[in-house]
Motif scaffolding. Structure first.
Motif, PDB file in Angstrom:
ATOM      1  N   ALA A  70      -3.503   3.977  -2.133  1.00 35.60           N
ATOM      2  CA  ALA A  70      -3.652   2.895  -3.108  1.00 35.60           C
ATOM      3  C   ALA A  70      -3.176   1.583  -2.501  1.00 35.60           C
ATOM      4  O   ALA A  70      -2.257   1.573  -1.678  1.00 35.60           O
ATOM      5  CB  ALA A  70      -2.864   3.192  -4.378  1.00 35.60           C
ATOM      6  N   THR A  71      -3.813   0.498  -2.947  1.00 33.45           N
ATOM      7  CA  THR A  71      -3.492  -0.852  -2.496  1.00 33.45           C
ATOM      8  C   THR A  71      -3.320  -1.753  -3.710  1.00 33.45           C
ATOM      9  O   THR A  71      -4.063  -1.618  -4.691  1.00 33.45           O
ATOM     10  CB  THR A  71      -4.619  -1.413  -1.616  1.00 33.45           C
ATOM     11  N   ILE A  72      -2.365  -2.679  -3.627  1.00 32.08           N
ATOM     12  CA  ILE A  72      -2.211  -3.672  -4.686  1.00 32.08           C
ATOM     13  C   ILE A  72      -2.008  -5.038  -4.040  1.00 32.08           C
ATOM     14  O   ILE A  72      -1.234  -5.171  -3.083  1.00 32.08           O
ATOM     15  CB  ILE A  72      -1.047  -3.319  -5.641  1.00 32.08           C
ATOM     16  N   THR A  73      -2.734  -6.034  -4.536  1.00 34.07           N
ATOM     17  CA  THR A  73      -2.609  -7.380  -4.004  1.00 34.07           C
ATOM     18  C   THR A  73      -1.418  -8.088  -4.651  1.00 34.07           C
ATOM     19  O   THR A  73      -0.801  -7.572  -5.584  1.00 34.07           O
ATOM     20  CB  THR A  73      -3.878  -8.198  -4.272  1.00 34.07           C
ATOM     21  N   SER A  74      -1.145  -9.287  -4.179  1.00 38.12           N
ATOM     22  CA  SER A  74      -0.015 -10.043  -4.704  1.00 38.12           C
ATOM     23  C   SER A  74      -0.211 -10.452  -6.163  1.00 38.12           C
ATOM     24  O   SER A  74       0.767 -10.724  -6.865  1.00 38.12           O
ATOM     25  CB  SER A  74       0.229 -11.299  -3.849  1.00 38.12           C
ATOM     26  N   VAL A  75      -1.460 -10.459  -6.610  1.00 33.39           N
ATOM     27  CA  VAL A  75      -1.739 -10.826  -7.998  1.00 33.39           C
ATOM     28  C   VAL A  75      -2.065  -9.612  -8.861  1.00 33.39           C
ATOM     29  O   VAL A  75      -2.470  -9.753 -10.005  1.00 33.39           O
ATOM     30  CB  VAL A  75      -2.873 -11.870  -8.100  1.00 33.39           C
ATOM     31  N   GLY A  76      -1.913  -8.426  -8.295  1.00 34.20           N
ATOM     32  CA  GLY A  76      -2.019  -7.220  -9.105  1.00 34.20           C
ATOM     33  C   GLY A  76      -3.348  -6.503  -9.100  1.00 34.20           C
ATOM     34  O   GLY A  76      -3.513  -5.524  -9.837  1.00 34.20           O
TER      35      GLY A  76
ATOM     36  N   ARG B 119       0.834  -1.204   0.000  1.00 35.70           N
ATOM     37  CA  ARG B 119       0.000   0.000   0.000  1.00 35.70           C
ATOM     38  C   ARG B 119       0.862   1.245   0.000  1.00 35.70           C
ATOM     39  O   ARG B 119       2.012   1.224   0.438  1.00 35.70           O
ATOM     40  CB  ARG B 119      -0.893   0.027   1.245  1.00 35.70           C
ATOM     41  N   TRP B 120       0.283   2.333  -0.445  1.00 37.30           N
ATOM     42  CA  TRP B 120       0.830   3.669  -0.267  1.00 37.30           C
ATOM     43  C   TRP B 120      -0.170   4.475   0.558  1.00 37.30           C
ATOM     44  O   TRP B 120      -1.369   4.498   0.260  1.00 37.30           O
ATOM     45  CB  TRP B 120       1.072   4.360  -1.601  1.00 37.30           C
ATOM     46  N   TYR B 121       0.341   5.112   1.593  1.00 40.89           N
ATOM     47  CA  TYR B 121      -0.417   6.048   2.411  1.00 40.89           C
ATOM     48  C   TYR B 121       0.211   7.429   2.237  1.00 40.89           C
ATOM     49  O   TYR B 121       1.338   7.568   1.769  1.00 40.89           O
ATOM     50  CB  TYR B 121      -0.332   5.670   3.893  1.00 40.89           C
TER      51      TYR B 121
ATOM     52  N   THR C  23      -5.986  -3.837  -7.820  1.00 41.43           N
ATOM     53  CA  THR C  23      -5.711  -2.529  -7.238  1.00 41.43           C
ATOM     54  C   THR C  23      -6.979  -1.849  -6.736  1.00 41.43           C
ATOM     55  O   THR C  23      -8.076  -2.082  -7.254  1.00 41.43           O
ATOM     56  CB  THR C  23      -5.042  -1.611  -8.275  1.00 41.43           C
ATOM     57  N   ILE C  24      -6.795  -1.007  -5.744  1.00 37.42           N
ATOM     58  CA  ILE C  24      -7.861  -0.175  -5.187  1.00 37.42           C
ATOM     59  C   ILE C  24      -7.267   1.202  -4.944  1.00 37.42           C
ATOM     60  O   ILE C  24      -6.133   1.315  -4.464  1.00 37.42           O
ATOM     61  CB  ILE C  24      -8.399  -0.746  -3.862  1.00 37.42           C
ATOM     62  N   TYR C  25      -8.041   2.240  -5.259  1.00 32.43           N
ATOM     63  CA  TYR C  25      -7.559   3.619  -5.113  1.00 32.43           C
ATOM     64  C   TYR C  25      -8.530   4.453  -4.293  1.00 32.43           C
ATOM     65  O   TYR C  25      -9.742   4.244  -4.324  1.00 32.43           O
ATOM     66  CB  TYR C  25      -7.399   4.267  -6.491  1.00 32.43           C
ATOM     67  N   ALA C  26      -7.979   5.429  -3.601  1.00 37.58           N
ATOM     68  CA  ALA C  26      -8.809   6.441  -2.976  1.00 37.58           C
ATOM     69  C   ALA C  26      -9.467   7.269  -4.070  1.00 37.58           C
ATOM     70  O   ALA C  26      -8.889   7.484  -5.144  1.00 37.58           O
ATOM     71  CB  ALA C  26      -7.945   7.336  -2.088  1.00 37.58           C
ATOM     72  N   GLU C  27     -10.666   7.747  -3.787  1.00 41.67           N
ATOM     73  CA  GLU C  27     -11.389   8.549  -4.777  1.00 41.67           C
ATOM     74  C   GLU C  27     -10.595   9.786  -5.193  1.00 41.67           C
ATOM     75  O   GLU C  27     -10.663  10.225  -6.331  1.00 41.67           O
ATOM     76  CB  GLU C  27     -12.739   8.961  -4.219  1.00 41.67           C
ATOM     77  N   SER C  28      -9.826  10.310  -4.255  1.00 39.98           N
ATOM     78  CA  SER C  28      -9.085  11.544  -4.505  1.00 39.98           C
ATOM     79  C   SER C  28      -7.982  11.383  -5.541  1.00 39.98           C
ATOM     80  O   SER C  28      -7.516  12.380  -6.107  1.00 39.98           O
ATOM     81  CB  SER C  28      -8.485  12.062  -3.193  1.00 39.98           C
TER      82      SER C  28
ATOM     83  N   LYS D 137      -8.065   8.532  -7.909  1.00 40.87           N
ATOM     84  CA  LYS D 137      -8.507   7.603  -8.945  1.00 40.87           C
ATOM     85  C   LYS D 137      -8.422   8.274 -10.319  1.00 40.87           C
ATOM     86  O   LYS D 137      -8.867   9.414 -10.491  1.00 40.87           O
ATOM     87  CB  LYS D 137      -9.931   7.142  -8.651  1.00 40.87           C
ATOM     88  N   GLY D 138      -7.841   7.565 -11.272  1.00 38.67           N
ATOM     89  CA  GLY D 138      -7.673   8.102 -12.607  1.00 38.67           C
ATOM     90  C   GLY D 138      -6.406   8.900 -12.810  1.00 38.67           C
ATOM     91  O   GLY D 138      -6.043   9.236 -13.940  1.00 38.67           O
ATOM     92  N   ARG D 139      -5.726   9.249 -11.712  1.00 41.56           N
ATOM     93  CA  ARG D 139      -4.487  10.038 -11.805  1.00 41.56           C
ATOM     94  C   ARG D 139      -3.266   9.253 -11.332  1.00 41.56           C
ATOM     95  O   ARG D 139      -2.168   9.454 -11.845  1.00 41.56           O
ATOM     96  CB  ARG D 139      -4.612  11.323 -10.989  1.00 41.56           C
ATOM     97  N   PHE D 140      -3.456   8.405 -10.332  1.00 37.91           N
ATOM     98  CA  PHE D 140      -2.360   7.635  -9.764  1.00 37.91           C
ATOM     99  C   PHE D 140      -2.477   6.178 -10.196  1.00 37.91           C
ATOM    100  O   PHE D 140      -3.586   5.647 -10.357  1.00 37.91           O
ATOM    101  CB  PHE D 140      -2.393   7.693  -8.240  1.00 37.91           C
ATOM    102  N   THR D 141      -1.326   5.520 -10.325  1.00 41.18           N
ATOM    103  CA  THR D 141      -1.285   4.103 -10.657  1.00 41.18           C
ATOM    104  C   THR D 141      -0.282   3.403  -9.749  1.00 41.18           C
ATOM    105  O   THR D 141       0.879   3.808  -9.680  1.00 41.18           O
ATOM    106  CB  THR D 141      -0.885   3.879 -12.116  1.00 41.18           C
ATOM    107  N   ILE D 142      -0.766   2.379  -9.060  1.00 40.85           N
ATOM    108  CA  ILE D 142       0.120   1.567  -8.225  1.00 40.85           C
ATOM    109  C   ILE D 142       0.489   0.303  -8.996  1.00 40.85           C
ATOM    110  O   ILE D 142      -0.351  -0.275  -9.706  1.00 40.85           O
ATOM    111  CB  ILE D 142      -0.544   1.221  -6.872  1.00 40.85           C
ATOM    112  N   SER D 143       1.739  -0.104  -8.876  1.00 42.58           N
ATOM    113  CA  SER D 143       2.205  -1.324  -9.541  1.00 42.58           C
ATOM    114  C   SER D 143       3.256  -1.983  -8.649  1.00 42.58           C
ATOM    115  O   SER D 143       3.771  -1.353  -7.718  1.00 42.58           O
ATOM    116  CB  SER D 143       2.788  -1.002 -10.918  1.00 42.58           C
ATOM    117  N   ARG D 144       3.564  -3.222  -8.939  1.00 41.01           N
ATOM    118  CA  ARG D 144       4.562  -3.922  -8.143  1.00 41.01           C
ATOM    119  C   ARG D 144       5.350  -4.890  -9.018  1.00 41.01           C
ATOM    120  O   ARG D 144       4.862  -5.344 -10.064  1.00 41.01           O
ATOM    121  CB  ARG D 144       3.935  -4.663  -6.961  1.00 41.01           C
ATOM    122  N   ASP D 145       6.545  -5.181  -8.551  1.00 40.77           N
ATOM    123  CA  ASP D 145       7.404  -6.175  -9.179  1.00 40.77           C
ATOM    124  C   ASP D 145       7.694  -7.218  -8.112  1.00 40.77           C
ATOM    125  O   ASP D 145       8.502  -6.972  -7.210  1.00 40.77           O
ATOM    126  CB  ASP D 145       8.684  -5.506  -9.687  1.00 40.77           C
TER     127      ASP D 145
END
Length: 120
Positions: free
Chosen positions: A48-54, A34-36, A56-61, A63-71
């Motif tokens: 934003a939150t990202i699960t182990s399989v990718g 997660r990012w806080y 994602t969930i975003y705060a409304e504030s 959404k559409g502007r930020f993207t969370i990703s993981r390796d």
């Protein structure tokens, strides 16, 4: 286990920024990442939150502007922030639900925080 965040700095309104967070140490597995953020004078906000399989969930504030990703191979999580607004100014913290070697319990680990300032 340690989480090291990087990538903060000054960005102009409408600009972009990419935050990264690397987990290191004796890691068996990482579940949610997660990012806080905490803006001046405000409570901490889950961005934003990202699960182990990718998934994602975003705060409304953001959404559409930020993207969370993981390796998963590199144990890293990123936050791409586009169309930055002044209200995005905050200290950003990464968080991971991690199981460390020799520890049967999933624990929350936190990065040290990185400051993002959106200003002209």
């Amino acid at each position: 286990v340690q989480l090291q965040a990087s990538g903060g700095g000054l960005v102009q309104p409408g600009g972009s920024l990419r935050l990264s967070c690397a987990a290191s140490g004796s890691i068996v597995s990482i579940d949610l990442m997660r990012w806080y953020r905490r803006a001046p004078g405000k409570q901490r906000e889950l961005v934003a939150t990202i699960t182990s399989v990718g998934s994602t969930i975003y705060a409304e504030s953001v959404k559409g502007r930020f993207t969370i990703s993981r390796d998963n191979a590199e144990n890293t999580v990123h936050l791409q922030a586009n169309s930055a607004k002044s209200e995005d100014t905050a200290v950003y913290y990464c968080n991971g639900q991690i199981r460390a070697s020799g520890d049967p319990i999933w624990r929350d680990y936190w990065g040290q925080g990185t400051l993002v300032t959106v200003s002209s």
